[in-house]
Structure formats: structure tokens, C-alpha cells
Write an enzyme that holds these catalytic residues in place. Sequence first.
Site, PDB file in Angstrom:
ATOM      1  N   ASP A  23       0.824  -1.204   0.000  1.00 51.54           N
ATOM      2  CA  ASP A  23       0.000   0.000   0.000  1.00 51.54           C
ATOM      3  C   ASP A  23       0.859   1.255   0.000  1.00 51.54           C
ATOM      4  O   ASP A  23       0.480   2.277  -0.587  1.00 51.54           O
ATOM      5  CB  ASP A  23      -0.916  -0.022   1.223  1.00 51.54           C
ATOM      6  CG  ASP A  23      -2.074   0.952   1.120  1.00 51.54           C
ATOM      7  OD1 ASP A  23      -2.100   1.744   0.167  1.00 51.54           O
ATOM      8  OD2 ASP A  23      -2.946   0.934   1.990  1.00 51.54           O
ATOM      9  N   CYS A 249      -3.894   7.260  -1.381  1.00 49.45           N
ATOM     10  CA  CYS A 249      -4.836   6.749  -2.381  1.00 49.45           C
ATOM     11  C   CYS A 249      -4.603   7.522  -3.674  1.00 49.45           C
ATOM     12  O   CYS A 249      -4.577   8.759  -3.659  1.00 49.45           O
ATOM     13  CB  CYS A 249      -6.275   6.934  -1.898  1.00 49.45           C
ATOM     14  SG  CYS A 249      -7.516   6.350  -3.076  1.00 49.45           S
TER      15      CYS A 249
END
Length: 315
Positions: A23, A249
Site C-alpha cells: 500500500d 490513495c
Amino acid sequence: MSQDNRTAGEHRVVKVREVGPRDGFQNEPETIATRDKIELINALGDAGFKRIEVASFVRPDVVPQLSDGVQVLRGIDLPADVERMVLIPNSRGLENALQVRGLFEAMTLFVSASQSHNKANINRTVEETMEDVKGMGRRVVAEGVKFCAVIATSFGCPYEGKVPMDGVLDLAEQFAEAGATEIGFGDTTGMANPAYVSRFFRAAAERLPGVELTAHFHNTRGQGLANAYAALEAGCDSFESSFGELGGCPVPAGSTGNISTEDLVSMFHEMGIDTGLDLERVIEAARKAQQVLGRKLTSHSIVAGPVRWASAVAN
């Protein structure tokens, strides 16, 4: 996730899972060398993590930062009790992952709770995605792999605003019916607040008995640790975080990093909560990442270090 029926002085233990190697690294503007990734992941293993999200089976032209996932999986040297996790974006990714089945123990499938974010992220509706991932989930279980699920934008969508709690929990129930034994709820763009987090995890525990519920917060608006504390007090004992506060993100812009692993662990240790982690080694790994990237990272513990008495209290 356990019910919040603790007694005063009870020894508390939480799980902290590291997601930075997937991530975190996927959101870096540059591609990190494979040998550096391997060294950093090994350092995380030495810190005591029992699960590390190592790679993602995405198309290399879409996420070039993770194109060496198989090489990384083959190159790392982790203790035998560390669960290696990979993210699976679609059916093709699942097939590619199963070709190297022996390199990992768990797979994560995901969906966004909001239509707009799901379309922006993977160009599909929520319904299309769920139809696909439920079938993939059953295949994962049949292959004897641990099936984990993640629901992004569980606490709010940057395009649609509030995301109804019932809708998120409906998706979670569909994942559980397909065989997911753990479900993570992602604050993908940092829109959660502690009051809502508390209500959310209490409701999730009622709707999903027997399923491990994991909190995944971002620190976009500086509320990451407060949200983690609220989840903890609501009975949550499983958390995901990223060393160095890496990640974010890709859609939309401005959605900054995950909650910092070292800051989260420091908070838990100062509260007398056991994580099973060596905080100094976690900080050391984050500082190594800072050197590899050649820029300052944003966690507080990289600068301040651990509170020296906290580890004794935690244990």
C-alpha cells in the site's frame, strides 16, 4: 474483534499488520529497487510482525512500482510464522498469483463502498466488482488460501460524501458469505472521525459475528490515531498501518498516507497494550525507508523515537 467486556487491569493484546510494502510503495512517484524492498521487508520481519502485505498482482503497466512482486516474494527471508499477504485486483491477477501459490499464505480482495470511487479506482460498478470477487473468494478458499477482504471508502467518499453504514456492512456480509474470515474497513481518503468510528465498529461486531474485523485508517486530516483509539475502545483488536506513514490513495489527489505503524505501536505501548512488536526495530525500518527514498517521512516516531518506559509497561 472481541466484545468490549474487559475488566480493569486486564492484559490487552492487539494485532498490527504492516501494509507499507504494498500500500505504501505503490503510491511512491519513483520505483523502489527490488533489493531495497527485500531489505526493508526483512527488517519488518525482524521487528516482529506476524503479517506483512508484500505484493499485488496488478498489471505492471498500471502500477509499475509493484511490477517486481514475484521477485520480491521469492527474495524475502521472513520468519516461518510471518504470514505473507498479496492483493488481488481481478480474475487475471488471481490466476497469476496461483501460479506461484507457495510464495504467500493470504490473499486480499477488495471493493469500494461508493460507486464513484469504485469506478475511479477500477472502472467497474460496485455490483460488477462484488459479483467477480465473490466468485474469486470461493476459488481462494478452495485453493486452501486465507481469504481476506477490504472495503475501501468505508467511512466516506471524496466524491459522494457520506457512505451509508448499512451499505458497507451489507458488502461485508456478502464477503463473509463467500468465505472471507477477515474484513478490513478502509478510511481510504481520511474522512473518518472518532465518534463515527466507535458507532461503526460496534455495529460491525453485531452484524458480523465470528469474522475478524480490521481497522485501516489514513492520516489525511490528522485524525488517524484518534480513530484507531476509538476503534480500540469499541472492541477492535486488529489494525493495519504503514511504516513511515507511507501510502495514500491515487484517486483523488491529496489523499495522503496511511496511519504510521511506529506512531500507532508507540501509542499502544504507552497505553500498556501489547503488540508483540519491537518498536525500536519498527522505527529503524522506517528510517531505512526514509534513506532509500531520500526524503523525510512524516511519522512522529522517526524523529522522537520511542518512550523508553513504554515497552516495559506493555509487557
